[in-house]
Write an enzyme that holds these catalytic residues in place. Sequence first.
Site, PDB file in Angstrom:
ATOM      1  N   CYS A  65      -4.646   2.382  -3.679  1.00 32.83           N
ATOM      2  CA  CYS A  65      -3.372   2.875  -3.125  1.00 32.83           C
ATOM      3  C   CYS A  65      -2.264   1.839  -3.281  1.00 32.83           C
ATOM      4  O   CYS A  65      -1.421   1.670  -2.387  1.00 32.83           O
ATOM      5  CB  CYS A  65      -3.515   3.292  -1.655  1.00 32.83           C
ATOM      6  SG  CYS A  65      -4.626   4.669  -1.413  1.00 32.83           S
ATOM      7  N   LYS A  84     -10.678  -0.210   9.973  1.00 35.81           N
ATOM      8  CA  LYS A  84     -10.881  -1.430   9.179  1.00 35.81           C
ATOM      9  C   LYS A  84     -11.276  -2.597  10.074  1.00 35.81           C
ATOM     10  O   LYS A  84     -11.529  -3.698   9.586  1.00 35.81           O
ATOM     11  CB  LYS A  84      -9.598  -1.769   8.413  1.00 35.81           C
ATOM     12  CG  LYS A  84      -9.208  -0.729   7.375  1.00 35.81           C
ATOM     13  CD  LYS A  84      -8.004  -1.176   6.597  1.00 35.81           C
ATOM     14  CE  LYS A  84      -7.287  -0.057   5.877  1.00 35.81           C
ATOM     15  NZ  LYS A  84      -8.050   0.551   4.783  1.00 35.81           N
ATOM     16  N   HIS A 102       0.878  -1.183   0.000  1.00 35.30           N
ATOM     17  CA  HIS A 102       0.000   0.000   0.000  1.00 35.30           C
ATOM     18  C   HIS A 102       0.913   1.230   0.000  1.00 35.30           C
ATOM     19  O   HIS A 102       2.008   1.185   0.559  1.00 35.30           O
ATOM     20  CB  HIS A 102      -0.847  -0.055   1.276  1.00 35.30           C
ATOM     21  CG  HIS A 102      -1.903   1.004   1.381  1.00 35.30           C
ATOM     22  ND1 HIS A 102      -1.613   2.323   1.678  1.00 35.30           N
ATOM     23  CD2 HIS A 102      -3.251   0.934   1.261  1.00 35.30           C
ATOM     24  CE1 HIS A 102      -2.742   3.008   1.725  1.00 35.30           C
ATOM     25  NE2 HIS A 102      -3.752   2.200   1.475  1.00 35.30           N
ATOM     26  N   ASP A 140       2.781  -4.383   8.127  1.00 34.19           N
ATOM     27  CA  ASP A 140       1.595  -3.544   7.977  1.00 34.19           C
ATOM     28  C   ASP A 140       0.400  -4.483   8.167  1.00 34.19           C
ATOM     29  O   ASP A 140       0.072  -5.266   7.276  1.00 34.19           O
ATOM     30  CB  ASP A 140       1.629  -2.907   6.589  1.00 34.19           C
ATOM     31  CG  ASP A 140       0.296  -2.263   6.191  1.00 34.19           C
ATOM     32  OD1 ASP A 140      -0.688  -2.376   6.955  1.00 34.19           O
ATOM     33  OD2 ASP A 140       0.240  -1.662   5.111  1.00 34.19           O
ATOM     34  N   GLN A 181      -4.762  -5.034   7.045  1.00 37.96           N
ATOM     35  CA  GLN A 181      -5.756  -5.963   6.493  1.00 37.96           C
ATOM     36  C   GLN A 181      -5.854  -7.263   7.288  1.00 37.96           C
ATOM     37  O   GLN A 181      -6.738  -8.074   7.034  1.00 37.96           O
ATOM     38  CB  GLN A 181      -5.413  -6.292   5.028  1.00 37.96           C
ATOM     39  CG  GLN A 181      -5.472  -5.096   4.103  1.00 37.96           C
ATOM     40  CD  GLN A 181      -6.860  -4.486   4.004  1.00 37.96           C
ATOM     41  OE1 GLN A 181      -7.867  -5.160   4.226  1.00 37.96           O
ATOM     42  NE2 GLN A 181      -6.929  -3.206   3.699  1.00 37.96           N
TER      43      GLN A 181
END
Lengths: 414, 149
Positions: free
Chosen positions: A372, A232, A129, A206, A209
């Site tokens: 992104c 999220k 991302h 990261d 998600q």
Amino acid sequence: MPPVPSFDPVSVRAAFPILAAGAVPGMNGRRIHYLDNAASSQTPRPVLDALIRFETAERANVHRGVHRLAEAATAAFEGARAKVARHLNVTEQTIVFTSGTTMAINVVAGAFGDTLSAGDEIVISELEHHGNIVPWHLLARRRGVVVKALPVTAEGLIETAALERVVTKRCRLIALAHVSNVTGAVLDLAPVRAAAGAVGAQLLLDGAQRTPHGPVDLPALGCDFYAFSGHKMFAPHGIGVLWARPELLEAMPPFLGGGGMIERVTLTETSFARPPRRFEAGTPPIGPAIGLGAAVDWIAGIDWAAATEHEKQLTQRMLDGLAAIKGLRVIGPTGLQGRIGVVSFVLDGAHPHDVAQVLDAHDVACRGGHHCAQPLHERFGVNGSTRASLAPYNDAEDVDALLGGIADAVAKLA
Amino acid sequence: MSDELYQKAITAHAKAAVGAGRLDRADSAATIDNPLCGDRVTMEVKLDRGRIAALAHEVRGCVLCRAAASVIGRHAQGLTRAEAQAIDTALRGMLGGGDPPSWPDLAAFRPVARHKSRHECVMLPFDALVKALEAAGPAAAGAGPAAKR
């Protein structure tokens, strides 16, 4: 599709006011098929209740006041930090509240990045991302570090076979998505951990998600930094978390300066608070943090073994349906192995924005665009894709509405 | 909702793709990206005494973007920089709820006004045209007698 015992998406959905029939204006009593969870998930009633409680009975600034509201706000805010820490199986002192994943990674780029020298290397990948690309580009400009990228396979996975070539002794940090926000592919962590360990580099994941898909046991992951967003994972916008190993946090200089992150300030110098507050300059997003605390409580109440099985069934239904559409290509893994319920696809002759617009007419909320992740789309020779992403409140009706909408998009556009 | 955006007039413009391609020798060109979706429009112009003598565009974009570029391909011949700027401003005004610009074909884009997230899809080719004419410098500034459109 046989239902998963002990998991009922309809009762999960009942906790989300916006997903009820008639909740969204202009839909004439119908419910929305919300499949844009990888962008922002929806918010359940207990999180909304926690926000209302804070705003109507506890609202004040934190850490500074002595009056009862300040005490209550501080207790709720620090209580949220404790809940998040428990959720991740780490200590409260290692939880830094940020505004989201992007800010969390920028904190690492600003603070840890300040300890790097020209020629030091940061390794990312082609599927990141922009939030895990641009902060490193900015750091490269500031300090002359070199940013290198691992390639991505035709299946949309990070090519771990390239680690040996790309990760050199100058590598100080490997920063990768735990789960891709485009392909849904889960990172094969073991070889990455080994590559980082072999050269003494830190490992940043990261987790934006990954965290919406069940609790994460951070110590078991063996990473050094972990970043994620509240919005999220069923919490409000404007809150996120940076977790780091305590010795790293202790050693890092601050990133942003201001109130709340100091020990003592004179007109000529400042000494800094200990972590986590060293990295929380200014008034933090108090209500959203309290909402995040309520969200992790809500997540803890879900049977994730059953929810994961349910998600797999829906993902399979989606992949099967997509595979039957002529001219449609899934970007990333086409099977269930090593992936979550985030699926992106391109349709010959139809632009993702147009597909998403037609889907909207079918009450299906999907994302069209580059998500992104422009380098990844470039890798696949397209400028964008349409993405459907699942949450525990989704069911077969949502997936079928998506597939029906795509058939209409094919008729209208392709 | 999507029906009003993908009405025949718009899809026909997109399919027609009038002016799609490249010029042999352009006097000026500009490329604009839409950072939100990654779409890209390149607009090339050949000028004659400050007016567009020939035009070509390359569009990597959605139906609305391709349709808008095609409308430009149909009508831009003979336009000065000031006139192109005026059409661009009027089109933006129409998307904001105002009256359509002087080109009747642009009225087809009126339903886009209700979809704010799609305004830039329509504007991208027009903005690229204005940028290409600006990049031409003095060659596009002073217009001679109006050419036949």
